[in-house]
Write a protein that holds these residues in place. Structure first.
Motif, PDB file in Angstrom:
ATOM      1  N   VAL A 242       0.844  -1.210   0.000  1.00  0.00           N
ATOM      2  CA  VAL A 242       0.000   0.000   0.000  1.00  0.00           C
ATOM      3  C   VAL A 242       0.874   1.253   0.000  1.00  0.00           C
ATOM      4  N   VAL A 243       1.978   1.226   0.724  1.00  0.00           N
ATOM      5  CA  VAL A 243       2.909   2.360   0.690  1.00  0.00           C
ATOM      6  C   VAL A 243       3.456   2.543  -0.726  1.00  0.00           C
ATOM      7  N   LEU A 244       3.763   1.440  -1.409  1.00  0.00           N
ATOM      8  CA  LEU A 244       4.217   1.525  -2.790  1.00  0.00           C
ATOM      9  C   LEU A 244       3.115   2.090  -3.693  1.00  0.00           C
ATOM     10  N   MET A 245       1.884   1.656  -3.480  1.00  0.00           N
ATOM     11  CA  MET A 245       0.751   2.200  -4.235  1.00  0.00           C
ATOM     12  C   MET A 245       0.632   3.709  -4.013  1.00  0.00           C
ATOM     13  N   LEU A 246       0.771   4.118  -2.759  1.00  0.00           N
ATOM     14  CA  LEU A 246       0.702   5.550  -2.443  1.00  0.00           C
ATOM     15  C   LEU A 246       1.836   6.307  -3.124  1.00  0.00           C
ATOM     16  N   ALA A 247       3.038   5.747  -3.093  1.00  0.00           N
ATOM     17  CA  ALA A 247       4.183   6.414  -3.723  1.00  0.00           C
ATOM     18  C   ALA A 247       3.956   6.589  -5.217  1.00  0.00           C
ATOM     19  N   LEU A 248       3.472   5.544  -5.882  1.00  0.00           N
ATOM     20  CA  LEU A 248       3.198   5.649  -7.313  1.00  0.00           C
ATOM     21  C   LEU A 248       2.108   6.679  -7.598  1.00  0.00           C
ATOM     22  N   THR A 249       1.083   6.697  -6.771  1.00  0.00           N
ATOM     23  CA  THR A 249      -0.012   7.659  -6.940  1.00  0.00           C
ATOM     24  C   THR A 249       0.495   9.085  -6.742  1.00  0.00           C
ATOM     25  N   LEU A 250       1.345   9.294  -5.756  1.00  0.00           N
ATOM     26  CA  LEU A 250       1.897  10.624  -5.511  1.00  0.00           C
ATOM     27  C   LEU A 250       2.796  11.080  -6.658  1.00  0.00           C
ATOM     28  N   VAL A 251       3.597  10.164  -7.201  1.00  0.00           N
ATOM     29  CA  VAL A 251       4.438  10.508  -8.355  1.00  0.00           C
ATOM     30  C   VAL A 251       3.561  10.925  -9.529  1.00  0.00           C
ATOM     31  N   SER A 252       2.508  10.167  -9.765  1.00  0.00           N
ATOM     32  CA  SER A 252       1.608  10.505 -10.866  1.00  0.00           C
ATOM     33  C   SER A 252       0.942  11.860 -10.634  1.00  0.00           C
ATOM     34  N   GLN A 253       0.414  12.058  -9.431  1.00  0.00           N
ATOM     35  CA  GLN A 253      -0.340  13.277  -9.128  1.00  0.00           C
ATOM     36  C   GLN A 253       0.529  14.533  -9.120  1.00  0.00           C
ATOM     37  N   PHE A 254       1.744  14.424  -8.581  1.00  0.00           N
ATOM     38  CA  PHE A 254       2.539  15.626  -8.371  1.00  0.00           C
ATOM     39  C   PHE A 254       3.744  15.778  -9.302  1.00  0.00           C
TER      40      PHE A 254
END
Length: 152
Positions: free
Chosen positions: A80-92
């Motif tokens: 889930v932390v990896l999912m969050l990291a990927l989502t943050l990279v995409s978003q920001f």
């Protein structure tokens, strides 16, 4: 835990298999469809960020209450932390650069594919798709791991 995860996973599935294909097939230009999909993707990212944080807090509390320790390095939490990291990279990182390029290009339909800005945009679009696909795959694995943990 499951509710927050399924909200995120359901959003990813709906976005990838219903919203984006429908918008690109119904709207008259790719530019307009891209604007709609871009806005929806931002909303999906925020849903994912909130769902991921809720999942992690719930998972740590669940482990603490049932096993006596929080187990922060359980596989499901790391994924889930990896999912969050990927989502943050995409978003920001990825999406803001795509937005800048879209604004500078104008109507993307009228820009030739060999244009450097268009090439950069297309490359970022490929990375955006890969990142979202990675998050979707990880979400399915985490769903399996979480459901398995409740069976035990």
């Amino acid at each position: 835990m499951l509710l927050s995860l399924i909200v995120w996973l359901g959003g990813l599935i709906f976005f990838a298999f219903v919203l984006a294909p429908t918008v690109f097939s119904v709207l008259p230009t790719r530019h307009m469809a891209g604007n709609v999909v871009g806005k929806a993707l931002g909303t999906l990212h925020w849903m994912g960020i909130i769902s991921g944080l809720v999942y992690l807090i719930s998972s740590l509390l669940y482990s603490r209450l049932t096993m006596g320790t929080a187990h922060p390095f359980a596989a499901r939490n790391i994924l889930v932390v990896l999912m969050l990291a990927l989502t943050l990279v995409s978003q920001f990182a990825i999406i803001p650069r795509m937005d800048q390029l879209r604004a500078s290009i104008g109507m993307i339909d009228s820009v030739p594919p060999e244009n450097p800005a268009r090439m950069e945009f297309d490359g970022l679009h490929i990375w955006s798709t890969r990142v979202e696909g990675g998050v979707l795959l990880l979400a399915m694995v985490v769903t399996y791991l979480t459901a398995s943990a409740f069976r035990s």
